[in-house]
Design a protein around this motif. Structure first.
Motif, PDB file in Angstrom:
ATOM      1  N   THR A   1       0.850  -1.190   0.000  1.00  0.00           N
ATOM      2  CA  THR A   1       0.000   0.000   0.000  1.00  0.00           C
ATOM      3  C   THR A   1       0.887   1.241   0.000  1.00  0.00           C
ATOM      4  OG1 THR A   1      -0.083   0.060   2.423  1.00  0.00           O
ATOM      5  CG2 THR A   1      -1.822  -1.171   1.305  1.00  0.00           C
TER       6      THR A   1
ATOM      7  N   TRP B   1       1.254   3.635   2.034  1.00  0.00           N
ATOM      8  CA  TRP B   1       1.922   4.038   3.278  1.00  0.00           C
ATOM      9  C   TRP B   1       3.235   3.275   3.494  1.00  0.00           C
ATOM     10  CZ3 TRP B   1       2.562   0.501   7.275  1.00  0.00           C
ATOM     11  CH2 TRP B   1       1.683  -0.588   7.352  1.00  0.00           C
TER      12      TRP B   1
ATOM     13  N   ASP C   1      -6.523  -2.888   9.031  1.00  0.00           N
ATOM     14  CA  ASP C   1      -7.241  -2.129   7.999  1.00  0.00           C
ATOM     15  C   ASP C   1      -6.682  -2.395   6.604  1.00  0.00           C
ATOM     16  OD1 ASP C   1      -8.714  -1.144  10.069  1.00  0.00           O
ATOM     17  OD2 ASP C   1      -7.904   0.887   9.993  1.00  0.00           O
ATOM     18  N   THR C   2      -5.373  -2.550   6.488  1.00  0.00           N
ATOM     19  CA  THR C   2      -4.786  -2.855   5.191  1.00  0.00           C
ATOM     20  C   THR C   2      -5.277  -4.202   4.672  1.00  0.00           C
ATOM     21  OG1 THR C   2      -2.836  -1.520   5.680  1.00  0.00           O
ATOM     22  CG2 THR C   2      -2.618  -3.153   3.935  1.00  0.00           C
TER      23      THR C   2
ATOM     24  N   SER D   1      -8.526  -3.782   3.138  1.00  0.00           N
ATOM     25  CA  SER D   1      -8.522  -2.794   2.035  1.00  0.00           C
ATOM     26  C   SER D   1      -9.134  -1.472   2.463  1.00  0.00           C
ATOM     27  CB  SER D   1      -9.260  -3.360   0.816  1.00  0.00           C
ATOM     28  OG  SER D   1      -8.636  -4.537   0.346  1.00  0.00           O
TER      29      SER D   1
ATOM     30  N   PRO E   1      -8.173   2.307   4.040  1.00  0.00           N
ATOM     31  CA  PRO E   1      -7.004   3.181   4.230  1.00  0.00           C
ATOM     32  C   PRO E   1      -6.589   3.238   5.700  1.00  0.00           C
ATOM     33  CG  PRO E   1      -8.606   4.221   2.786  1.00  0.00           C
ATOM     34  CD  PRO E   1      -9.277   3.001   3.342  1.00  0.00           C
TER      35      PRO E   1
ATOM     36  N   LYS F   1      -5.190   4.835   8.945  1.00  0.00           N
ATOM     37  CA  LYS F   1      -5.073   6.202   9.448  1.00  0.00           C
ATOM     38  C   LYS F   1      -3.796   6.395  10.248  1.00  0.00           C
ATOM     39  CE  LYS F   1     -10.045   7.200   9.686  1.00  0.00           C
ATOM     40  NZ  LYS F   1     -11.171   7.580  10.581  1.00  0.00           N
TER      41      LYS F   1
END
Length: 399
Positions: free
Chosen positions: A6, A8, A37-38, A41, A43, A45
Motif C-alpha cells: 500500500t 503508506w 485495515d490494510t 482494504s 485506508p 489512518k
C-alpha cells in the motif's frame, strides 16, 4: 499471509524510522490497526510499531537520527516519533503485571506472542514484518477478520476485568467491522460487567460512544448494547424507540448521501426532553459546543416544511438539516432538504434606528419592537426590505 503493498509502506520517513529501529533485523514490526485495515482494504489512518527495543533505547536512537521523540506514554513503553508524514507510535513489547479495571502496570518483554496476548481483540493483535510483509497471527485474528467476527483474546471476562472500557470498545468494533452477529461469550461478559462502566471516567466513555455512533451503520451494535444493559450504565435513560429511530435516520442519511454524524445520531438515542437530555450530556462531560448542538436539535420536535428555514435562521443550517432528518415526516423530507440546499441566511434589513425614524421613542421599547418585526419577518419567510418596512410601520403604530 502477507500484507498487501500500500502507499503508506512507501513513505520514506517510515522506511527511515524502521531502519533506525532495526526493523529489517526483526526488532520492529507493524502492529494493530494499520495491519488490520490494510488487510481489509481500508485506508490506514495511524501507523503503529511494536519493538523489542526498550523505550530509552528508542528515544536514544531517534535522537541520534535527528527524529523528534515524544514520550507520550513512557510508563507503558510508548514513544511517538514525529516524522514529516505524521506521528508514528512506537511501543516496546509488554506483558501486564497487574490491572484494576482502569489502568495496568506493565513489564517490558521480548516475546511477541506475550505482547499479543495482552491486546484486546484477535483482529488487533496482528503484526507484520516491515521487510517481508509477512503477517504474524498468534490467536486466530486472520480467520476472525475474514468472518468479520469480533472476539477477545483468551477469556472475555478476564480481558474486560483488565480494562472495563473494553466493553465500549467491543461494541464500537462490532459497529465498524462486525457482520450482525455477536460472540456469545463476549456478549455475556459485557452484560455481566456492564455496571462497572458507571465507575469509569465519563470522558472516556463518551469518547467511545461518539466513535461508535460515527460508524457507517451502528444500528445492530446499539441494539445489542441496549440488550446488554450497557446504555443503562452510561446514561440515565434513552428514548424508548431509540433503535427504530436510529435505523430510520441512517436510512435517510444513506438515501440523501449525507455523511454520518455522531451528534445527530446521539439525539436519536436520547430522550426527546431537552432538560433531561441536557442533564445526560452534561454528566458525560461533553464540551459546551456539543451540548449546545444537542440542545439546538431538540428545540423543534415537530418541524414542517414551512418552518425549516426559520429553524436554520435561528440555529444554523446544519441543525435544521439534522432536525429535518430526525423529525420531518416522510412526505415532507424531500421538500425540506431541497429548501435547505439552496438556502443561505438572510440579513435582517432594518435596525432600531429605522424604528426611531418611524416615530418610536428611544428606550427599551425599540429592542422589543425590533424583535417583533424580526419575528414577523421570519414567519413570512424572509420577505424583502419593502415588506419589512411595512411590517415595522404597522408595529410602530401599535406601540
Amino acid at each position: 499471509m502477507k500484507l498487501p503493498e500500500t502507499p503508506w509502506h512507501q513513505r520514506q520517513s517510515l522506511k527511515d524510522l524502521i531502519a533506525v529501529l532495526d526493523g529489517h533485523q526483526g526488532a520492529t514490526r507493524y502492529v494493530g490497526g494499520a495491519v488490520r485495515d490494510t488487510l481489509l482494504s481500508i485506508p490506514a489512518k495511524d501507523i503503529d510499531l511494536a519493538t523489542t527495543l526498550r523505550p530509552d533505547a528508542v528515544i536514544a536512537r531517534l535522537k541520534d537520527a535527528d527524529i523528534t521523540a515524544v514520550p507520550t506514554g513512557i510508563e507503558h513503553g510508548t514513544v511517538t516519533a514525529v516524522t514529516e508524514d505524521g506521528p508514528v507510535e512506537i511501543t516496546t513489547l509488554r506483558c501486564d503485571v497487574s490491572t484494576d479495571g482502569r489502568r495496568a502496570t506493565v513489564a517490558f518483554s521480548d516475546d511477541w506472542k506475550e505482547d499479543a496476548a495482552r491486546r484486546d481483540f484477535t483482529i488487533n493483535a496482528l503484526f507484520a514484518d516491515p521487510e517481508t510483509l509477512e503477517v504474524y497471527d498468534y490467536f486466530g485474528g486472520l480467520a476472525d477478520l475474514e468472518k468479520r467476527h469480533i472476539r477477545f483474546i483468551g477469556s472475555a471476562e478476564q480481558r474486560i476485568a483488565e480494562d472495563h472500557l473494553r466493553i465500549m470498545r467491543y461494541f464500537r468494533f462490532l459497529a465498524r467491522f462486525g457482520q450482525h452477529d455477536v460472540d456469545k461469550e463476549t456478549f455475556d461478559a459485557c452484560r455481566k460487567a456492564a455496571r462497572e462502566l458507571s465507575k469509569l471516567s465519563r470522558e472516556r466513555v463518551a469518547d467511545e460512544l461518539m466513535k461508535l455512533l460515527g460508524a457507517v451503520d451502528p444500528v445492530y451494535a446499539v441494539q445489542e448494547m441496549i440488550e446488554a444493559d450497557v446504555f443503562a450504565n452510561i446514561v440515565d435513560e434513552i428514548d424508548p424507540g431509540a433503535g427504530p429511530l436510529l435505523a430510520v435516520l441512517i436510512l435517510r442519511e444513506e438515501a440523501y448521501d449525507i455523511p454520518p454524524d455522531p451528534v445527530r445520531r446521539l439525539v436519536a438515542l436520547l430522550p426527546k426532553d431537552a432538560d433531561k437530555t441536557a442533564e445526560i450530556v452534561t454528566s458525560l462531560r461533553f464540551s459546551k459546543k456539543l451540548r449546545r448542538a444537542v440542545a439546538d436539535r431538540l428545540r423543534t420536535l415537530k418541524p414542517a416544511v414551512s418552518n425549516i428555514p426559520a429553524i436554520a435562521y435561528h440555529y444554523g443550517k446544519d441543525a435544521a438539516r439534522d432536525i429535518a432528518l430526525l423529525f420531518v415526516a416522510d412526505g415532507d423530507l424531500d421538500t425540506s432538504l431541497a429548501k435547505l440546499k439552496k438556502w443561505s441566511k438572510p440579513v435582517f434589513p432594518i435596525t432600531g434606528g429605522d424604528l426611531i425614524a418611524m416615530g418610536l421613542k428611544p428606550g427599551p421599547i425599540v429592542a422589543e419592537s425590533l424583535r417583533a418585526v424580526e419575528t414577523a419577518w421570519i414567519e413570512e419567510q424572509f420577505p424583502d426590505e419593502n415588506r419589512v418596512r411595512t411590517l415595522a410601520r404597522d408595529i410602530v403604530k401599535g406601540r
